[in-house]
Design an enzyme around this catalytic site. Structure first.
Site, PDB file in Angstrom:
ATOM      1  N   VAL A  93     -10.695  -5.771  -1.955  1.00  0.00           N
ATOM      2  CA  VAL A  93     -11.810  -6.699  -1.787  1.00  0.00           C
ATOM      3  C   VAL A  93     -11.617  -7.671  -0.627  1.00  0.00           C
ATOM      4  O   VAL A  93     -12.532  -8.433  -0.322  1.00  0.00           O
ATOM      5  CB  VAL A  93     -12.048  -7.506  -3.079  1.00  0.00           C
ATOM      6  CG1 VAL A  93     -12.514  -6.601  -4.204  1.00  0.00           C
ATOM      7  CG2 VAL A  93     -10.803  -8.283  -3.486  1.00  0.00           C
ATOM      8  N   TYR A  94     -10.481  -7.669   0.024  1.00  0.00           N
ATOM      9  CA  TYR A  94     -10.278  -8.589   1.143  1.00  0.00           C
ATOM     10  C   TYR A  94     -11.189  -8.186   2.299  1.00  0.00           C
ATOM     11  O   TYR A  94     -11.068  -7.091   2.847  1.00  0.00           O
ATOM     12  CB  TYR A  94      -8.827  -8.584   1.610  1.00  0.00           C
ATOM     13  CG  TYR A  94      -7.833  -9.201   0.643  1.00  0.00           C
ATOM     14  CD1 TYR A  94      -8.259  -9.884  -0.496  1.00  0.00           C
ATOM     15  CD2 TYR A  94      -6.462  -9.111   0.867  1.00  0.00           C
ATOM     16  CE1 TYR A  94      -7.367 -10.446  -1.377  1.00  0.00           C
ATOM     17  CE2 TYR A  94      -5.551  -9.681  -0.006  1.00  0.00           C
ATOM     18  CZ  TYR A  94      -6.001 -10.348  -1.131  1.00  0.00           C
ATOM     19  OH  TYR A  94      -5.097 -10.910  -2.002  1.00  0.00           O
ATOM     20  N   GLY A  95     -12.097  -9.099   2.638  1.00  0.00           N
ATOM     21  CA  GLY A  95     -13.064  -8.779   3.685  1.00  0.00           C
ATOM     22  C   GLY A  95     -13.925  -7.588   3.328  1.00  0.00           C
ATOM     23  O   GLY A  95     -14.371  -6.855   4.219  1.00  0.00           O
TER      24      GLY A  95
END
Length: 338
Positions: free
Chosen positions: A52-54
């Site tokens: 889910v990072y970025g």
């Protein structure tokens, strides 16, 4: 950089890890490349990310850099899965969601396996046996080498780790990734004792108290800081309060006496806490990372470490106190304690 075992597993990791939460969003690919080169040159080996990072961009950036900066087998990649994309379900550790997002992560990373795959939270809506069977399947099919958990309470950590140990052939939980710093020591009540008892290595995220332990917020909010951005200001605001300020001042005083920067003191303290394998450095720029890496050369004098322990200690009561202090510590309980 010193290598440490990750819990009681055979996996050795560098004692400082590289975080990538801002990659692909606040950190562009060129600065990410500069960060990775600095980290590798310092002897680092563990790169931490999440699906889910970025919205996946962090993994894509990592994959593009692995093509030309370092051979795949010379770095360890840790990623996470289990956060839901529906506003009605923040956690999703169902078999379908986990394996689908793992495959997507592998495509973005440009690799056929990750070294450490971590549940990104506890999902109360999915049966435990379904979630853990998905972890086993990922390991048995070669897509994952080791598995861990993240942001779980002590009882949840113990439950999942014990479940995996109960039957031969299951993939053991080897690590827990949790927020831990001089400003957030809550995991010492239950999570750390559970990790120690079950052989899990601890990977602290936000070891600099979301940037506050650098001392940059002592006189306001710099325009180039996280607290000055709309999406990260609430993340930092948690520690812009009086108790945190007193701890920051203690760190600044210690740093001045040692002739180093405050972030070096804060990182050296967390790095050498019992059970910690590798604090995760979440720098936004290469310059910030370079300063953080200097902490690898610092060992805090015992009296300074103890002073920081005292000023940042969290209240611990019954029954946690009994588990943390050990049998007989502080004398026997009063007769009416029963």
């Amino acid at each position: 950089m010193q290598q440490r075992p990750l819990g009681r597993s055979g996996l050795a990791v560098s004692r400082l890890a590289l975080g990538t939460m801002t990659w692909g969003r606040d950190t562009d690919p060129d600065d990410a490349a500069a960060q990775l080169k600095l980290y590798l040159d310092a002897g680092g080996t563990l790169i931490d990310t999440a699906d889910v990072y970025g919205d996946g961009d962090a993994e894509t950036v990592i994959g593009s850099l692995l093509d030309h900066l370092v051979p795949r087998d010379e770095v360890l990649i840790a990623t996470k899965a289990g956060l839901g994309h529906s506003p009605h379900r923040r956690r999703d550790s169902s078999r379908g969601h986990l394996l689908r997002t793992l495959d997507a992560s592998l495509r973005r990373l440009g690799t056929d396996y990750v070294d450490l795959w971590q549940l990104h939270g506890y999902d109360p809506h999915t049966p435990l046996e379904e979630t853990m069977a998905a972890l086993d399947h990922a390991v048995h099919t070669g897509r994952v080498r080791y598995v861990g958990v993240s942001n779980l309470a002590g009882w949840q950590t113990a439950q999942l780790a014990t479940w995996q140990r109960a039957y031969p052939g299951r993939a053991p939980i080897v690590a827990t990734q949790v927020e831990y710093s001089l400003l957030e020591r809550g995991i010492e009540r239950e999570v750390l004792p559970a990790a120690a008892a079950l052989g899990l290595g601890v990977l602290p995220w936000s070891p600099l108290g979301r940037g506050v332990l650098t001392g940059k917020y002592r006189n306001g909010r710099p325009l180039d800081s996280r607290a000055a951005t709309d999406h990260l200001a609430p993340f930092v605001q948690t520690y812009l309060e009086p108790r945190s300020s007193s701890i920051v001042e203690a760190v600044v005083t210690a740093a001045a006496g040692l002739g180093v920067e405050p972030l070096e003191v804060a990182l050296a303290w967390i790095r050498d806490r019992p059970g910690v394998a590798a604090p995760i450095l979440g720098a936004r720029t290469a310059g910030q990372l370079q300063g953080a890496l200097l902490s690898d050369d610092l060992t805090l004098p015992a009296e300074i470490a103890h002073a920081l322990d005292d000023v940042s200690a969290v209240p611990v009561g019954y029954p946690e106190r009994e588990g943390l202090t050990g049998p007989g510590a502080g004398g026997p309980p009063a007769a009416d304690a029963y």
